[in-house]
Scaffold this motif. Structure first.
Motif, PDB file in Angstrom:
ATOM      1  N   GLY A   1       0.772  -1.231   0.000  1.00 38.33           N
ATOM      2  CA  GLY A   1       0.000   0.000   0.000  1.00 38.33           C
ATOM      3  C   GLY A   1       0.802   1.281   0.000  1.00 38.33           C
ATOM      4  O   GLY A   1       0.217   2.368  -0.018  1.00 38.33           O
ATOM      5  N   TYR A   2       2.118   1.196   0.005  1.00 37.32           N
ATOM      6  CA  TYR A   2       2.929   2.408  -0.011  1.00 37.32           C
ATOM      7  C   TYR A   2       3.151   2.864  -1.454  1.00 37.32           C
ATOM      8  O   TYR A   2       3.688   2.120  -2.276  1.00 37.32           O
ATOM      9  N   LYS A   3       2.749   4.089  -1.752  1.00 38.95           N
ATOM     10  CA  LYS A   3       2.932   4.645  -3.091  1.00 38.95           C
ATOM     11  C   LYS A   3       4.186   5.518  -3.101  1.00 38.95           C
ATOM     12  O   LYS A   3       4.271   6.503  -2.371  1.00 38.95           O
ATOM     13  N   ILE A   4       5.145   5.126  -3.944  1.00 42.25           N
ATOM     14  CA  ILE A   4       6.407   5.855  -4.047  1.00 42.25           C
ATOM     15  C   ILE A   4       6.476   6.523  -5.416  1.00 42.25           C
ATOM     16  O   ILE A   4       6.312   5.867  -6.442  1.00 42.25           O
ATOM     17  N   ILE A   5       6.692   7.832  -5.416  1.00 41.75           N
ATOM     18  CA  ILE A   5       6.899   8.542  -6.671  1.00 41.75           C
ATOM     19  C   ILE A   5       8.322   9.094  -6.691  1.00 41.75           C
ATOM     20  O   ILE A   5       8.948   9.268  -5.640  1.00 41.75           O
ATOM     21  N   GLY A   6       8.830   9.355  -7.875  1.00 43.87           N
ATOM     22  CA  GLY A   6      10.169   9.901  -8.011  1.00 43.87           C
ATOM     23  C   GLY A   6      10.113  11.391  -8.299  1.00 43.87           C
ATOM     24  O   GLY A   6       9.302  11.849  -9.100  1.00 43.87           O
ATOM     25  N   SER A   7      10.972  12.141  -7.637  1.00 44.32           N
ATOM     26  CA  SER A   7      11.143  13.558  -7.933  1.00 44.32           C
ATOM     27  C   SER A   7      12.546  13.741  -8.494  1.00 44.32           C
ATOM     28  O   SER A   7      13.532  13.612  -7.773  1.00 44.32           O
ATOM     29  N   LYS A   8      12.620  14.000  -9.793  1.00 45.81           N
ATOM     30  CA  LYS A   8      13.910  14.078 -10.491  1.00 45.81           C
ATOM     31  C   LYS A   8      14.419  15.519 -10.515  1.00 45.81           C
ATOM     32  O   LYS A   8      13.712  16.427 -10.940  1.00 45.81           O
ATOM     33  N   GLY A   9      15.619  15.685 -10.038  1.00 47.16           N
ATOM     34  CA  GLY A   9      16.251  16.998 -10.029  1.00 47.16           C
ATOM     35  C   GLY A   9      17.513  17.007 -10.867  1.00 47.16           C
ATOM     36  O   GLY A   9      18.347  16.107 -10.761  1.00 47.16           O
ATOM     37  N   ASP A  10      17.642  18.015 -11.725  1.00 45.63           N
ATOM     38  CA  ASP A  10      18.818  18.166 -12.577  1.00 45.63           C
ATOM     39  C   ASP A  10      19.767  19.206 -11.986  1.00 45.63           C
ATOM     40  O   ASP A  10      19.329  20.154 -11.310  1.00 45.63           O
ATOM     41  N   TYR A  11      21.047  19.037 -12.272  1.00 47.55           N
ATOM     42  CA  TYR A  11      22.074  19.931 -11.738  1.00 47.55           C
ATOM     43  C   TYR A  11      23.107  20.276 -12.815  1.00 47.55           C
ATOM     44  O   TYR A  11      23.345  19.489 -13.736  1.00 47.55           O
ATOM     45  N   ILE A  12      23.735  21.428 -12.646  1.00 48.09           N
ATOM     46  CA  ILE A  12      24.906  21.821 -13.436  1.00 48.09           C
ATOM     47  C   ILE A  12      26.077  21.989 -12.478  1.00 48.09           C
ATOM     48  O   ILE A  12      25.929  22.593 -11.406  1.00 48.09           O
ATOM     49  N   ILE A  13      27.232  21.465 -12.839  1.00 48.00           N
ATOM     50  CA  ILE A  13      28.449  21.667 -12.053  1.00 48.00           C
ATOM     51  C   ILE A  13      29.285  22.745 -12.740  1.00 48.00           C
ATOM     52  O   ILE A  13      29.553  22.670 -13.944  1.00 48.00           O
ATOM     53  N   LEU A  14      29.715  23.741 -11.959  1.00 47.88           N
ATOM     54  CA  LEU A  14      30.536  24.826 -12.482  1.00 47.88           C
ATOM     55  C   LEU A  14      31.994  24.645 -12.078  1.00 47.88           C
ATOM     56  O   LEU A  14      32.314  24.049 -11.052  1.00 47.88           O
TER      57      LEU A  14
END
Length: 487
Positions: free
Chosen positions: A217-230
């Protein structure tokens, strides 16, 4: 005769390795089943590396409580485990009356959570803290900081290993059942492992493992985060992380300094049901740069050296509302199973308190005996580039391999590469060497040193070139030689 573990931990990321390390304080036979080839392949190595202050989470939540505990002990952990940590502070920057109202509410929530050092600062003080920032005022959190997430996770795992924990890489769990004695039988990589206790610390896979345990019964969603390295030349312009005023559920696109001098821009937050895709589109990079430049106008394409992304496992209810950490034992359904659900941010900061909380649930159900030989100290690989000239000369006299620089950008020597190749966990991927030494992390991103490191892996481990993998299973770098020598 089958081997019976006291505890098998599913997932060897920062939380799984923290649990392994903290459990090794007790006289227990412990194993870690990790589906990837190293401990930093997913969320634990794909984040901002921020040590959060504990003010951003609902009062009374596990996120708030365990984050604050993790923040307080991070300095001692860094000393014990020899990883990079800098309590540099953080600012949340505002411009409007609405922003001020939000920051005042955040201050009150922080105080209720036990954070005592927060302060509102005016424009003059803000620019003393971060000269290059754009903003009229800010909330300043002096206890926030930054950590090297790779070295932190690796340090926890190596210390666990030194204290007797077995790590099994490339062992994805596909089945969990109970035998006639009530022990768990876990199938991973076509092998069966037997254990009295099981810990679900699978991160992005926590929903799947929970289902296998019968905890449904546990609903897991993904939150995708993008990054730039300087590039590192931007580092002196950012002495601490700079955030916008947060929304209810999202901290916003920010800029973060790192323990090694680079600057990270991001993340955005896109919902995804694909937990294996880490690509970053050019449109997203443009959006990150444009948004973050409103806060910190020092972002230029000429300084981009790499991009990456990470995915947070968020547990949501039927309405899509993000839930608190769940750390539980449901005795009636899955006795002797510690189930961790939705361990997202601030999981990096809170990893060791999460581990101790999980162990406290176990200790309520059986007596734990302290391990008299437990050693909390772990020594990492010395960074030759950070030593004094006198120390460098001494190292070279002791071992001439310190005199041969393999990675020019990060000034990583052959001696450091060799130590990484022979690491205690037995990791033999290219990124395994990268994360342990910072080779291939400089301006050229391995253009100069990558092939030399691959050659050293071949020579030291007796591998063929066609066996060298970059990071994930199947990520083979070579399929043979371009030219064959003719006798």
């Amino acid at each position: 005769m089958k081997q019976l573990y006291d505890v098998l931990i599913v997932g060897g990321g920062v939380v799984g390795s923290a649990i392994a390390r903290e459990m090794s304080r007790y006289s227990l036979k412990i194993g870690v089943l990790e589906k990837n080839l190293d401990v930093c392949c997913e969320t634990s190595g794909r984040n901002s590396g921020v040590v959060h202050g504990g003010f951003a989470y609902d009062t009374g939540s596990l996120k708030a409580k365990l984050c604050l505990e993790g923040n307080k002990i991070m300095g001692r952990l860094a000393s014990e485990l020899d990883f990079a940590f800098d309590r540099c502070g953080k600012v949340l920057v505002g411009n409007t009356p609405e922003d001020m109202e939000t920051l005042e509410r955040t201050m009150k929530q922080g105080a209720a959570n036990g954070v005592t050092t927060l302060e509102l600062v005016d424009k003059k003080r803000l620019h003393e803290l971060v000269p290059a920032v754009n903003g009229e005022f800010a909330m300043y959190s002096p206890d926030s900081g930054i950590v090297d997430p790779f070295h932190y996770t690796i340090a926890l795992a190596e210390n666990a290993c030194a204290n007797g924990v077995d790590y099994f890489f490339d062992h994805e769990v596909t089945d969990i059942k109970r035998d006639e004695e009530g022990h768990y039988v876990i199938t991973a990589s076509r092998k069966e492992f037997h254990t009295r206790w099981v810990v679900n610390s699978a991160g992005l896979g926590c929903g799947k493992i929970s289902e296998l345990l019968g905890l449904k019964g546990y609903k897991i969603i993904g939150s995708k985060g993008d990054y730039i390295i300087l590039d590192k030349r931007t580092g002196p312009l950012l002495p601490m992380p700079v955030y916008p005023v947060p929304s209810n559920t999202y901290m916003g696109i920010h800029v973060t300094n790192t323990t090694h001098g680079n600057v990270i821009v991001g993340p955005n937050a896109d919902l995804t049901d694909n937990f294996t895709y880490y690509g970053v589109s050019s449109e997203n990079m443009d959006y990150l740069a444009e948004s973050a430049s409103d806060l910190w106008p020092c972002i230029h394409k000429s300084d981009y050296i790499r991009n990456y992304s990470g995915i947070l496992p968020k547990w949501v209810d039927e309405n899509g509302t993000i839930q608190d950490f769940k750390i539980e034992i449901q005795d009636e359904i899955a006795p002797c199973a510690i189930n961790l659900i939705g361990i997202e941010s601030p999981g990096l900061t809170a990893a060791v308190p999460i581990a101790r909380y999980a162990i406290s649930l176990m200790a309520e159900r059986e007596k734990l005996t302290e391990n008299p030989s437990f050693n909390p100290i772990r020594k990492g690989i010395d960074r030759f580039a950070e030593l004094s000239m006198e120390e460098q000369n001494s190292k070279i006299l002791e071992n001439p391999d310190y005199g041969e620089v393999i990675c020019r950008c990060e000034k990583v020597t052959k001696a450091e590469i060799l130590q990484a190749i022979h690491n205690p966990l037995g990791v033999d991927t290219m990124t395994g060497i990268k994360y342990r030494t910072r080779s291939m992390m400089g301006r050229c991103q391995g253009g100069y040193c990558q092939m030399r490191i691959a050659q050293l892996l071949e020579e030291e481990l007796g591998k063929k070139e066609s066996q060298i993998q970059y990071s994930r299973k199947g990520s083979f770098m070579f399929y043979g030689k371009v030219r064959q020598e003719v006798e």
